[in-house]
Write a protein that holds these residues in place. Structure first.
Motif: not given
Length: 280
Positions: A204-216, A225-228, A271-280
């Motif tokens: 959720y949200g409307d961010w500029d960018e994000l980063r991800l990780r698995n299991d710490g 950033f993309a919502n999905t 990683f593959l961003p998909m075209a769906l942005r959402g509201a904050r």
């Protein structure tokens, strides 16, 4: 004729209710409330509760909406109400105790939910007599008010409760809420399990960018950033966790979710961003 009862909120008498199912008016206030006290009731059928959430999110996906995040405190509030209706044999959104054979009001819906949930309670659906998660969710979707609650564009979080007893035999509760300071991360629409390391993340949200990780483990690079988006879990059976950190030039926050990986089917992308942005 088989039947069941749903509750949107108030005027059950206005419905032509089949003898074995009930559906009350959906409760969806113009304002959200937070705020009777409650206790934690052990799940009678946690699998059914989880299936209700999955089915609700499937209906939301069909409508092009983001899934809701399962939150333990909303599930506790929903389960408590289902158990209380079964124990004291009533079917209402507000909470009652049976004293000397008569029902006495204890507190309203929003006070009950607010005693456990630290966000804002946005809506409640209740149902009685329905024999399965599929049955009660379909009943809600067939009712305008209940469907509006399920397809809420305000709610971000959800909890489902189920209990047995009372005149109706089975009682179902769905509580929806939002905390505007939380931006949930959800794996595969809140599915409990997956057999593939390839999953879909919702954030959720409307961010500029994000980063991800698995299991710490180590963070990915910062990504647009993309919502999905698609993601790959660590290739090891068991409970797998994904964490996210999201930021703009003025704000940074984080979120996480987990899912049980039952069998390892290796995936070939990270990683593959998909075209769906959402509201904050």
């Amino acid at each position: 004729m088989s039947g069941a009862v749903l509750a949107l909120l108030a005027l059950l008498a206005s419905y032509m209710v089949p003898p074995s199912k009930a559906l009350a008016d959906a409760r969806a206030p113009g304002l959200c409330f937070a705020g009777c006290g409650g206790v934690s009731v052990a799940p009678l059928n946690g699998t059914w509760e989880a299936q209700v959430v999955e089915l609700v999110n499937q209906r939301r996906a069909n409508a092009g909406l983001l899934p809701l995040k399962l939150v333990d405190s909303l599930a506790t509030a929903a389960r408590y109400h289902a158990a209380d209706m079964a124990a004291d044999d009533y079917f209402e959104h507000d909470t009652y105790d049976r004293q000397g054979g008569q029902l006495a009001l204890v507190c309203d819906t929003w006070t009950r939910i607010g005693s456990l949930y630290d966000g804002f309670a946005c809506a409640e659906n209740i149902g009685a007599g329905y024999g399965s998660p599929q049955d009660v969710v379909q009943g809600w979707m067939d009712s305008d008010g209940h469907r509006r609650n399920i397809l809420s564009t305000t709610a971000r979080e959800v909890g489902a409760g189920y209990y047995e007893g009372g005149s109706w035999g089975r009682y179902w509760v769905l509580n929806l809420g939002v905390d505007h300071d939380r931006y949930p991360l959800i794996i595969n629409g809140e599915a409990r399990q997956t057999q593939s390391t390839a999953v879909t993340l919702t954030i959720y949200g409307d961010w500029d960018e994000l980063r991800l990780r698995n299991d710490g483990g180590p963070w990915s690079a910062w990504l647009p950033f993309a919502n999905t988006m698609a993601w790959t879990l660590a290739s090891q059976s068991g409970t797998r966790a994904v964490s996210a950190e999201m930021r703009t030039t003025t704000q940074t926050t984080g979120a996480s979710d987990s899912i049980d990986l039952l069998g390892v089917t290796p995936a070939h992308h990270i990683f593959l961003p998909m075209a769906l942005r959402g509201a904050r």
